[in-house]
Write an enzyme that holds these catalytic residues in place. Structure first.
Site, PDB file in Angstrom:
ATOM      1  N   ASN A  98       0.860  -1.179   0.000  1.00  0.00           N
ATOM      2  CA  ASN A  98       0.000   0.000   0.000  1.00  0.00           C
ATOM      3  C   ASN A  98       0.903   1.238   0.000  1.00  0.00           C
ATOM      4  OD1 ASN A  98      -1.798   2.062   0.387  1.00  0.00           O
ATOM      5  ND2 ASN A  98      -2.506   1.398   2.399  1.00  0.00           N
ATOM      6  N   PRO A  99       0.991   1.956  -1.122  1.00  0.00           N
ATOM      7  CA  PRO A  99       1.907   3.105  -1.188  1.00  0.00           C
ATOM      8  C   PRO A  99       1.361   4.370  -0.533  1.00  0.00           C
ATOM      9  CG  PRO A  99       0.773   2.868  -3.275  1.00  0.00           C
ATOM     10  CD  PRO A  99       0.288   1.735  -2.395  1.00  0.00           C
ATOM     11  N   ASN A 121      -9.184  -1.471  -1.651  1.00  0.00           N
ATOM     12  CA  ASN A 121      -9.691  -2.836  -1.895  1.00  0.00           C
ATOM     13  C   ASN A 121      -9.111  -3.490  -3.145  1.00  0.00           C
ATOM     14  OD1 ASN A 121     -11.393  -2.928   0.423  1.00  0.00           O
ATOM     15  ND2 ASN A 121     -12.904  -1.688  -0.665  1.00  0.00           N
ATOM     16  N   ASP A 125      -3.087  -1.681   9.536  1.00  0.00           N
ATOM     17  CA  ASP A 125      -4.181  -2.598   9.852  1.00  0.00           C
ATOM     18  C   ASP A 125      -5.244  -2.617   8.763  1.00  0.00           C
ATOM     19  OD1 ASP A 125      -2.951  -3.285  12.210  1.00  0.00           O
ATOM     20  OD2 ASP A 125      -4.032  -1.795  13.407  1.00  0.00           O
ATOM     21  N   GLY A 126      -5.444  -1.496   8.088  1.00  0.00           N
ATOM     22  CA  GLY A 126      -6.412  -1.454   6.994  1.00  0.00           C
ATOM     23  C   GLY A 126      -6.002  -2.343   5.846  1.00  0.00           C
ATOM     24  N   GLY A 165       1.954   1.408   8.342  1.00  0.00           N
ATOM     25  CA  GLY A 165       0.715   2.162   8.299  1.00  0.00           C
ATOM     26  C   GLY A 165       0.572   3.133   9.453  1.00  0.00           C
ATOM     27  N   ARG A 193      -5.224  12.583  13.594  1.00  0.00           N
ATOM     28  CA  ARG A 193      -6.689  12.722  13.643  1.00  0.00           C
ATOM     29  C   ARG A 193      -7.303  11.884  14.755  1.00  0.00           C
ATOM     30  NH1 ARG A 193      -5.624   9.263   9.274  1.00  0.00           N
ATOM     31  NH2 ARG A 193      -6.873   7.343   9.138  1.00  0.00           N
TER      32      ARG A 193
END
Length: 546
Positions: free
Chosen positions: A143-144, A179, A203-204, A245, A316
């Site tokens: 995941n970049p 996804n 974790d996503g 992440g 956030r």
């Protein structure tokens, strides 16, 4: 070692010292050979010898360039030594450092005979080939965009070189959208070509891999995921997590640290850690899988608010947590649950899940028997009887922790004694209380105090649970005469509420993703997946022998 057969033994040189090197089925050892009796009388720590577990050898190869490198540092001494012992081989192995960190270290042995050098490399590689749990081919998803957008850099600079050194082949896919990995696993990936799947992200990203892999396996076996009581087929491929992440709680809770090199080494040595997965349904429709936290109320509100401030990055969560704490909402509903058996312990027994956990090993080995017992106990529960417990109330938070959920900010986690693969989840009910009391509860997640030791906190180890929110009851204005207890109902609306609730409904935080259905049913699937991990090692075990 007395009971182990010696495979090969030679007198070699290591750091200009003559050493006896021996390879056993489970160990590689070396010890400096005493030059005189005088030296033996004052044996130093170095004389006591060193050992490496064969299962933690990363690779062995010829050390062709080392002599040239060392010669630059010590020209005369090294040049003479390299002429006498021109052949050398290097063993790369796992070295434990502080706080569960692993590093790839080297030890090089020199000899005068090329045949001996080649023999050591051949024999050692033969022993490594017997370790069938080691992966040879991996499918890697990067995941970049997650975290600080360093996923690709972390993999290329820290992970890929170690995997190449271990002789592992990889197919790398850099995801281009949300996804992407999930959809590719569900439909396109040829799983037969790989020994495992690796996700580089947070974790996503792990959740994407989890859903894609589990869904693919169930589809291939014609299992309907919409059936809450369906017995799901375990995934044959292990999942590796390279932390990169905003949140890496799953990696931290299963390895003990968020370090890419450590995670890569766990993959290389072929570690295997079973893990429970919770299946979440709404009205017999499958929603999501969860492996760490299902949180309603406080944690659901934090996540919902944080989604409006994604531009802030990881900060956030701090902002949304503070705002949600100030709001201090509570929610009414009914929680029903099926308690776990006594042999899996209790959330407050202080028995933490560690590498080689007795409870998880016992549970996994007796999984078939456990499922039979579960089916028998479930039958009377359909009529509202049996072993199910029911609790009505007002809750600030309803949390389900399938692991400790430990992280750097909360070293113990939400439920310190939760287990990774015991077929249960810890259901934590935080009832309505003052803001100060709730703050005390949250504060205990950061220290060693028992966060469950409050009058407003209940915790249960369960195999299944359901939650049903209490909805507002709306009645026509013309029927107000039937409710004399509410004389102040406003006539400006044709429908009025008969109950005074502080808020309506929250959302569920499912491993960092929002579930918009408040009414859910949850079942724990024991050991549904396996990770390239071994659980958190005890500190005394983490001290390397080398």
């Amino acid at each position: 070692m007395e009971n182990q057969t010696q495979i090969i033994c030679s007198e070699l040189f290591q750091k200009h010292r003559k050493v006896e090197v021996a390879l056993y089925p489970a160990l590689l050892t070396w010890k400096e050979i005493e030059k005189s009796r005088k030296r033996s009388s004052g044996a130093s720590e170095a004389d006591q010898g060193h050992e490496i577990k064969v299962c933690e050898i990363v690779a062995i190869h010829k050390a062709e360039d080392e002599a040239e490198t060392q010669t630059r540092k010590h020209p005369k001494r090294i040049k003479q030594h390299s002429q006498q012992y021109p052949y050398a081989f290097t063993v790369a192995y796992v070295r434990r450092t502080q706080q569960h960190l692993w590093r790839c270290s080297d030890v090089t042995f020199h000899c005068a005979d090329q045949q001996i050098c080649d023999q050591w490399i051949q024999v050692t590689n033969e022993q490594l080939s017997l370790l069938t749990n080691r992966p040879k081919n991996l499918l890697v998803y990067i995941n970049p965009y997650g975290g600080k957008r360093r996923g690709k850099h972390i993999y290329e600079q820290k992970v890929a070189p170690v995997l190449r050194r271990a002789g592992i082949f990889t197919d790398v896919i850099v995801t281009e959208r949300a996804n992407h990995a999930r959809d590719h696993l569900k439909t396109e990936a040829n799983l037969d070509d790989y020994d495992g799947v690796v996700c580089v992200g947070g974790d996503g990203m792990f959740s994407e891999i989890l859903h894609g892999l589990v869904t693919r396996i169930q589809t291939d076996h014609n299992i309907d995921q919409n059936q809450p009581d369906a017995e799901l087929v375990p995934c044959p491929l292990r999942i590796g997590i390279i932390p990169a992440g905003s949140t890496d709680c799953i990696c931290f809770a299963t390895v003990g640290t968020n370090d890419p090199v450590t995670s890569a080494l766990h993959i290389i040595v072929g570690d295997s850690q079973p893990m429970d997965v919770c299946s979440v349904h709404h009205n017999d429709v499958f929603l999501k899988y969860s492996v760490s936290l299902l949180g309603y109320g406080f944690y659901g509100d934090v996540l919902t608010d944080s989604e409006r401030n994604r531009w802030l990055g990881p900060a956030r969560y701090d902002l949304s947590g503070f705002k949600t704490f100030l709001c201090h909402n509570h929610y009414e509903g009914t929680v029903s649950f099926l308690p776990a058996e006594d042999n899996v312990g209790h959330p407050r027994d202080k028995l933490q899940c560690r590498s080689g956990c007795r409870i998880c090993q016992h549970k996994h080995s007796s999984k078939d028997e456990h499922n039979e017992v579960s089916e028998e106990k479930e039958k009377p529960a359909e009529d509202g009887e049996g072993d199910w417990s029911v609790i009505h109330g007002k809750f600030i938070a309803i949390n389900s922790a399938s692991m400790s959920c430990a992280c750097p900010r909360s070293p113990k986690g939400l439920s310190p004694s939760a287990h990774l693969a015991d077929g249960t989840t810890d259901l934590i009910l935080v009832r309505k209380c003052s803001r100060l009391d709730f703050f005390k509860h949250l504060l205990r997640h950061t220290n060693n105090d028992d966060q469950f030791d409050h009058w407003f906190v209940d915790v249960h180890r369960v195999r299944k649970f359901r939650f049903q929110p209490w909805h507002h009851e709306l009645v026509p204005v013309e029927d107000q005469s039937e409710h004399p207890e509410n004389p102040d109902l406003s006539p400006t609306s044709s429908l009025q509420e008969t109950c005074d609730y502080s808020t309506a409904e929250s959302s569920w935080n499912c491993d960092g993703e929002i579930l918009h259905h408040a009414a859910i049913q949850v079942s724990v699937q024991c050991g549904l997946i396996r990770l390239f991990a071994r659980g958190i090692e005890e500190q005394q075990d983490a001290e390397g022998a080398v």
